[in-house]
Scaffold this active site. Structure first.
Site, PDB file in Angstrom:
ATOM      1  N   GLU A 315     -39.666  -9.088   6.890  1.00 43.91           N
ATOM      2  CA  GLU A 315     -38.849  -7.920   6.591  1.00 43.91           C
ATOM      3  C   GLU A 315     -37.395  -8.136   7.001  1.00 43.91           C
ATOM      4  OE1 GLU A 315     -42.011  -5.376   5.059  1.00 43.91           O
ATOM      5  OE2 GLU A 315     -39.830  -5.461   4.885  1.00 43.91           O
ATOM      6  N   ARG A 319     -34.514  -8.141   4.023  1.00 43.91           N
ATOM      7  CA  ARG A 319     -33.627  -6.976   4.059  1.00 43.91           C
ATOM      8  C   ARG A 319     -32.274  -7.296   4.685  1.00 43.91           C
ATOM      9  NH1 ARG A 319     -37.253  -1.523   4.672  1.00 43.91           N
ATOM     10  NH2 ARG A 319     -39.310  -2.426   4.338  1.00 43.91           N
ATOM     11  N   ASP A 448     -48.340 -10.141  -3.041  1.00 43.58           N
ATOM     12  CA  ASP A 448     -47.532  -9.913  -4.237  1.00 43.58           C
ATOM     13  C   ASP A 448     -46.350 -10.869  -4.396  1.00 43.58           C
ATOM     14  OD1 ASP A 448     -46.433  -8.771  -1.972  1.00 43.58           O
ATOM     15  OD2 ASP A 448     -45.763  -6.934  -2.946  1.00 43.58           O
ATOM     16  N   GLU A 583     -40.512  -0.844  -7.643  1.00 42.11           N
ATOM     17  CA  GLU A 583     -41.053  -1.908  -8.502  1.00 42.11           C
ATOM     18  C   GLU A 583     -41.032  -1.578  -9.991  1.00 42.11           C
ATOM     19  OE1 GLU A 583     -41.947  -2.730  -4.478  1.00 42.11           O
ATOM     20  OE2 GLU A 583     -42.552  -0.954  -5.614  1.00 42.11           O
ATOM     21  N   THR A 672     -36.790 -10.393  -3.161  1.00 37.84           N
ATOM     22  CA  THR A 672     -37.777  -9.322  -3.324  1.00 37.84           C
ATOM     23  C   THR A 672     -37.310  -7.997  -2.747  1.00 37.84           C
ATOM     24  OG1 THR A 672     -40.168  -8.901  -3.163  1.00 37.84           O
ATOM     25  CG2 THR A 672     -39.043  -9.693  -1.162  1.00 37.84           C
TER      26      THR A 672
END
Length: 685
Positions: A315, A319, A448, A583, A672
């Site tokens: 994360e 980010r 994913d 998404e 992502t």
């Protein structure tokens, strides 16, 4: 023999000395009730039925003004787009588009059909409390990649559910009990909107726009100008949404990780200003110069990574590291690269494991790393979705250590046993370097972005790394072979899950990244049937929004495989929440860029309108909600994830922008978390 009749009352007439007369009129009035009781049950039922029918017809003819929920206060607010201003519309009065445009017919609406939305057409509401905006018809991750562990656990409550025949109606919130279908259909009115007249997502048209509307919108909406041609208005609507979200963050959570818009407070995860850094490149792209300047000032003066705090490697990388790197590329400001280098070096202890598979958590102040307390495993998506950022950091700093450790992970996973036609298990052990929990395959949480980063690393590196392409192509073939199914009623194509050879018709909203990724691959020369599958899957992701009463998708959907006339999509009580995820909007952006089909813009516009109706908080910010099935009380969760500003609103903006050179997909690849990084020049042959 019948008994003698009983007298109901005795009439008396009394007088007083002043000649005032009194009679028992009260008792005579009471005799009306006795006469009512003397009627037969059939007669009483007919009278009651007629009275109820008259009452309903009266309510339909004279609708009450809609009560709107705005945080803790109510406000009556019917909206009409008339000329240049948003004006109140009187109950029961049809709205018109200017002086000579006629009236648009009301659309068919119902609990599972979201009314089409658009900036120029306002029609008479179908029910007493439903404001409807209509557009003209258009042509024909514990840890995952989105949120803290507590939400990830909640968001995947259905993971263990095997294949089953699902009920024909959505389940209620309490204790998983089923509701009857007719009860579900009663929820057709809406009183939970938080949008205000001055917060409407569609700004008033300019003087020129007003004139054009008066001449170009005929009485028949089928002949109207496509709303997609008004993308500048939609861009401003997205800017307004960002400003509103930013206002809440600035007022109540400045410098902290996440806003709690209902309680007007903040939540801390890593203590690194997560929302602020995640939003930097979004503000730059939207040309919000004042907001960007104040955020940059905080990064320069307040952001420090020398803290005794555990952060999640994945994360933090996608980010914060990704946000700093993309902002550096967009602005050229050395400040952001210096911060990225500092953070990257502090994340390196995570890779000091026996297998070279990184630990999930790093203490960036102490320089130590460890797995989660409950396991020595890492999530596969976590360890294989940091490569774009680490590789780019090496390219910019000319320090190969970051790229080396990231590439080593991909090399190990490439040759590991335990795959199933390219599909990978969800966990990998940091000591042995082997897959664990084998036999479970999903494209949702915990796996994913592994598939996403296979393709994007190949594109980032100039399409030279054959192992990455081989793994990606094999994985997509495995998806088509084992996970793709169609629903029985509507033939919707979806991606389910496989658990020890048992198929589960369950799909996370996270899987809606896949249509965009498939389209990106097809655009880069991969097989054309990838695009065909992308089109089908994106229609399903769209239906996950459209078939919900709020127009917002649940976190997880289940699909009906039975050939019946029932619903295609079902939602279990634990999965009804919406976390403002990006998404589907991400895939809409890719598909519009590649096809120019305006329906993708219109689908995105409907979703933005629903976000404004059910998640916008009047004092600033947007909140995730508990129940996408309940438009009356969607149940605010009091949390605005950083990715709403970093991803969701950014993809909305790119979707509605007519500038195809804005972050062109031949020049940038998005990580992502929607942070754009440059595609490397192809090496000389």
């Amino acid at each position: 023999m019948y008994p003698p009749s009983r007298k109901d009352f005795i009439s008396l007439t009394l007088s007083d000395p002043h000649s005032h007369t009194y009679n028992n009129g009260k008792h005579r009035r009471q005799s009306c009730w006795r006469k009512w009781k003397q009627l037969s049950r059939l007669q009483r039922s007919l009278i009651l039925f007629l009275l109820a029918l008259l009452l309903i017809l009266g309510l339909l003819s004279y609708p009450s003004i809609t009560e709107q929920w705005r945080g803790s206060s109510d406000k009556d607010d019917w909206l009409e787009l008339n000329d240049r201003d948003l004006k109140p519309i009187l109950p029961g009065v049809k709205s018109e588009l200017g002086p000579a445009q006629g009236k648009a017919p009301a659309p068919v609406a119902g609990p599972h059909l979201r009314p089409a939305v658009g900036p120029d057409l306002v029609v008479e509401p179908k029910g007493p409390t439903i404001p409807i905006f209509v557009k003209p018809p258009m042509k024909k991750k514990p840890s995952n990649k989105r949120g803290p562990p507590n939400l990830q656990k909640d968001g995947n409550a259905s993971d263990a559910v095997g294949q089953e025949k699902l009920p024909q109606v959505a389940l209620p919130e309490d204790e998983g009990e089923e509701e009857e279908e007719d009860k579900e259909k009663k929820i057709v009115s809406w009183r939970g909107a938080m949008i205000e007249a001055d917060q409407a997502t569609e700004p008033p048209p300019s003087a020129n726009g007003k004139e054009a509307a008066a001449t170009s919108v005929p009485a028949n909406p089928a002949d109207a100008v496509p709303v997609s041609t008004r993308s500048p208005d939609r861009l401003e609507a997205v800017r307004d949404a960002f400003r509103h979200a930013w206002k809440g963050y600035k007022d109540y959570a400045w410098g902290h990780d996440e806003l709690k818009p209902i309680s007007k407070s903040f939540g801390e995860w890593f203590g690194l200003g997560l929302t602020l850094i995640d939003s930097l490149d979004t503000m730059w792209i939207m040309e919000l110069k004042e907001e960007f300047a104040e955020a940059k000032n905080w990064v320069e003066k307040e952001l420090s990574f020398s803290k005794n705090v555990d952060v999640n490697l994945f994360e933090t990388t996608i980010r914060i590291l990704g946000g700093l790197l993309s902002t550096y590329h967009l602005t050229g400001d050395q400040l952001f690269l210096d911060k990225a280098k500092d953070l990257g070096s502090r994340l390196m202890p995570a890779f000091k494991t026996p297998s070279k598979i990184p630990f999930s958590d790093v203490n960036i102040g102490k320089g130590t790393a460890h797995p989660p307390r409950w396991t020595s495993d890492s999530t596969l998506a976590e360890v294989t979705s940091i490569q774009l950022e680490f590789r780019e950091l090496s390219r910019l700093t000319q320090d190969p250590q970051y790229q080396d450790v990231a590439n080593e992970v991909m090399k190990l996973v490439h040759k590991l046993p335990g795959k199933h036609d390219g599909l990978v298990p969800m966990f990998i052990n940091t000591n042995s370097g082997q897959f664990t929990h084998k036999g479970v395959f999903t494209l949702g949480a915990r796996a994913d972005s592994y598939y996403e980063y296979l393709l994007k690393q190949w594109i980032q590196g100039g399409k030279t790394e054959d192992d990455l392409l081989e793994d990606y192509l094999q994985a997509i073939e495995g998806v088509k072979k084992h996970l793709v199914r169609q629903t029985g009623p509507g033939r919707l194509t979806f991606v389910g899950e496989l658990s020890h050879n048992r198929f589960n018709p369950k799909m996370d909203h996270l899987v809606c990244f896949l249509p965009g990724t498939l389209a990106l691959g097809a655009q880069n020369g991969l097989p054309g049937d990838h695009m065909d599958l992308a089109v089908q899957l994106l229609e399903t992701c769209h239906q996950m929004y459209k078939q919900m009463e709020t127009g917002l998708s649940p976190e997880i959907a289940h699909f009906n495989l039975q050939a019946s006339d029932g619903h295609d999509v079902f939602v279990k009580p634990a999965d009804r929440h919406n976390l403002l995820r990006p998404e589907t909007v991400e895939s809409l952006f890719y598909m519009y860029r590649f096809t120019k089909d305006t329906k993708y813009r219109d689908w995105g516009w409907e979703i933005l309108q629903s976000f404004n109706k059910y998640t916008k908080v009047s004092d600033g910010g947007y909140t995730s909600i508990n129940n996408v099935h309940d438009p009356v009380n969607p149940g605010p969760r009091d949390k605005m994830e950083s990715f709403f500003l970093g991803e969701t609103l950014k993809y909305f903006y790119l979707l509605f922008s007519n500038d195809t050179e804005l972050l062109g997909l031949d020049k940038y690849v998005f990580n992502t978390e929607a942070h754009p990084l440059p595609i490397w020049p192809s090496p000389p042959k």
